[in-house]
Design a protein around this motif. Structure first.
Motif, PDB file in Angstrom:
ATOM      1  N   PRO A 132     -23.000 -23.948   3.944  1.00  0.00           N
ATOM      2  CA  PRO A 132     -24.315 -24.250   4.490  1.00  0.00           C
ATOM      3  C   PRO A 132     -24.296 -23.622   6.101  1.00  0.00           C
ATOM      4  N   TYR A 133     -23.125 -23.239   6.651  1.00  0.00           N
ATOM      5  CA  TYR A 133     -23.249 -22.511   7.968  1.00  0.00           C
ATOM      6  C   TYR A 133     -23.395 -20.985   7.817  1.00  0.00           C
ATOM      7  N   ALA A 134     -23.419 -20.399   6.576  1.00  0.00           N
ATOM      8  CA  ALA A 134     -23.494 -19.143   6.422  1.00  0.00           C
ATOM      9  C   ALA A 134     -24.644 -18.523   6.627  1.00  0.00           C
ATOM     10  N   ASN A 135     -25.093 -17.384   6.247  1.00  0.00           N
ATOM     11  CA  ASN A 135     -26.399 -16.645   6.084  1.00  0.00           C
ATOM     12  C   ASN A 135     -26.978 -16.533   7.410  1.00  0.00           C
ATOM     13  N   LYS A 136     -26.324 -16.634   8.512  1.00  0.00           N
ATOM     14  CA  LYS A 136     -27.089 -16.554   9.655  1.00  0.00           C
ATOM     15  C   LYS A 136     -26.752 -15.443  10.533  1.00  0.00           C
ATOM     16  N   SER A 137     -26.178 -14.545  10.218  1.00  0.00           N
ATOM     17  CA  SER A 137     -25.738 -13.209  10.876  1.00  0.00           C
ATOM     18  C   SER A 137     -26.660 -11.949  10.382  1.00  0.00           C
ATOM     19  N   ILE A 138     -26.641 -11.078  11.309  1.00  0.00           N
ATOM     20  CA  ILE A 138     -27.074  -9.658  10.848  1.00  0.00           C
ATOM     21  C   ILE A 138     -25.868  -8.935  10.372  1.00  0.00           C
ATOM     22  N   ARG A 139     -26.082  -8.474   9.119  1.00  0.00           N
ATOM     23  CA  ARG A 139     -25.111  -7.645   8.377  1.00  0.00           C
ATOM     24  C   ARG A 139     -25.242  -5.978   8.400  1.00  0.00           C
ATOM     25  N   ILE A 140     -24.343  -5.415   8.956  1.00  0.00           N
ATOM     26  CA  ILE A 140     -24.595  -4.104   9.049  1.00  0.00           C
ATOM     27  C   ILE A 140     -23.616  -3.355   8.363  1.00  0.00           C
TER      28      ILE A 140
END
Lengths: 358, 358
Positions: free
Chosen positions: A81-89
């Motif tokens: 639930p706390y994931a998915n919030k970054s920018i993945r490069i």
């Protein structure tokens, strides 16, 4: 004490227990250590951005020990639930292109802006002893010391699939630990770029300027995947050549069909060594995030990637379940010989093999 | 008599039998008709180059009737030792590029040199009533009348896989019937080019000259597959534009990595309408055959293609066996929703689904 330490999760040999030791306190200590591997405690620590807990979490996810896997899976589930919030490069480039120098310069630029940066790697050739961490840790000295950065070497594993899965899951933990930018680096062995591409939002190809014929020798399919091509080492005598190469790439990129994301891949030059051109690259990436968030493609891409990993995992399991059966292996060999000698068609052979299925 | 004839293998309704008819002679006639569908007789006729027998053989291979399939498989098996001796050429290009005109001009050129030419098609969108045969037969008038040519429309089928398999097997029959050149045409819907590419020795992409930006809008991956790009309709005012386009393509092709076959794809212009440039294209293909036969790649490619079809057929069967189970379908949907809402990872979902496997 034993000198070798195979895993952070392994208890050290330790000194032998003398008779006067309070056995109860040892039990307490052991209990305390066990608590550290409890998914709930780890979650709390990770959510507070505790890097040591994050490390332990990733070690659990990477483990082959079934107990650890169970805790790791529980941890993953609660982190989701706390994931998915970054920018993945994703960053790729052949050895010698200056990936570590680039990631250090790029990472420092981001942390100087208050961002927290995690660097993961996918290197299917790495092993515990011969991992890329040693190299990275010496090469990325400034980033290693940066408290807003987290560097983790490639998990070791026999198959790219296994390595990929572990890295994909580590992203979840890093995101739960509040990292804003996740950089996934790959050396480009085998299919590893495709693998990285399918778990990142933005895919950056690092290149050097060459002898003029810039696109010769680029691995098939890499250009199609790139959201940006960055020519590194554009310093000194190289600067002119780098700019020429950038033009060549710009021209080539125009020849490719438009991407679903409507993003036209950009070409840029930089000198990671001199920290020149790094700001531009970051602003290019934020442009990309703006464009794709606006047109919805950012989320669409992540959904597609998730579906890809789901289907991919199932399909590869189905295949290995089938092709790893000893009788199928044997029969496949003889069917291939029959095909080679024109005694059967590939389709008839396939039917024959499928009938042998357990 | 019924007017509709759904398949050449279907008995017509016929007139009702009057009492004075000799029933025994009818039985004889029926027996004789059945004999025609006997694999052994068909083989003999096909090996003699009998085009009617070839047609019937292909109809058997394309059939969905289990009896016919059985005869078809037997026929295929017996034809195999006589197969593998043609040059297989794949031709693709968007509608309007002049594929039929090109194939007619090219085919006539080959038959005028004493070659026997078979034209097959892969069009996953075709159906029995709406096949490409009508179009082709009117468009390829001269080739249709040519006794050294054999034109067969795309088999109808629901999936590209099914259509592909039927075409792949028809090649075997055409080769047994002594055809020297097999042309496989495709309209380029979905993955059909990849499919054609994986069953031919030489892959030719037909193009038109456009507004200058020649490579824009070309489907991803097509250029990598092409052994030659031919700009058609290089006549009248178009000639200059076509030559410009050819240059553009030549430049672009240089940017691609070398092929395993060591063959550098060639670019050529032609006017199929005026029969200009056709000889050159054929000499280019014979060059290719020389080069790849010499370096062994011709046979290596065919072996690889056979292995590809074998593995491909098995894998697609394994997948459809799994994903077509109603309970898997249902569970997959709910797992996808769980992933979307961050309640599970793709990997955990995959494991969950695999455990449901029958």
């Amino acid at each position: 004490m034993t000198k070798e330490k195979k895993s952070a999760l392994q208890e050290k040999g330790g000194v032998s227990i003398s008779e006067i030791t309070n056995r109860k306190s040892i039990e307490n200590l052991k209990q305390k250590r066990k608590v550290k591997l409890d998914a709930k405690t780890l979650l709390t620590d990770i959510l507070q951005g505790d890097v040591a807990a994050l490390s332990r979490g990733i070690t659990l996810v990477e483990s082959v020990n079934s107990k650890h896997i169970a805790i790791g899976n529980k941890l993953l589930k609660t982190c989701l639930p706390y994931a998915n919030k970054s920018i993945r490069i994703g960053i790729t480039g052949v050895p010698g292109v200056g990936k570590s120098t680039f990631i250090e310069a790029f990472g420092k630029h981001l942390t100087s802006q208050g961002k927290r940066v995690a660097v993961l790697a996918i290197d299917p050739t790495s092993s515990i002893t011969k991992g890329s961490i040693l190299g990275d840790k010496t090469r990325m000295e400034a980033l290693v010391k940066d408290e807003n950065a987290f560097i983790r070497p490639s998990p070791s594993g026999h198959s790219l699939g296994g390595v990929a899965r572990k890295t994909r899951e580590s992203i979840v933990l890093c995101e739960a630990a509040g990292f804003d930018i996740i950089i996934i680096e790959t050396v480009g062995v085998g299919q590893s770029e495709t693998t990285v591409h399918s778990m990142v939002d933005f895919f950056l190809l690092l290149k050097l300027s060459g002898a003029g014929d810039e696109l010769q020798g680029i691995k098939r399919g890499i250009i199609e995947m790139a959201d940006a091509i960055v020519i590194n080492k554009a310093d000194g005598d190289n600067e002119k050549k780098a700019k020429f190469a950038a033009n060549e790439f710009s021209r080539a990129l125009k020849l490719y069909p438009e991407k679903e994301s409507k993003w036209s891949p950009k070409v840029s030059v930089c000198s990671a060594l001199n920290h020149v051109g790094i700001t531009l690259i970051w602003s290019m990436i934020t442009d990309y995030i703006c464009v794709t968030t606006k047109n919805g493609h950012f989320d669409i891409k992540r959904q597609k990637q998730n579906k890809f990993w789901l289907i991919q995992t199932i399909e590869s399991q189905l295949k290995s379940d089938f092709f790893n059966q000893p009788k199928i292996k044997k029969a496949l060999e003889s069917q291939l010989i029959l095909i080679e000698n024109n005694h059967t068609t590939p389709f008839a052979a396939a039917e024959f093999l499928l009938k042998l299925k357990a």
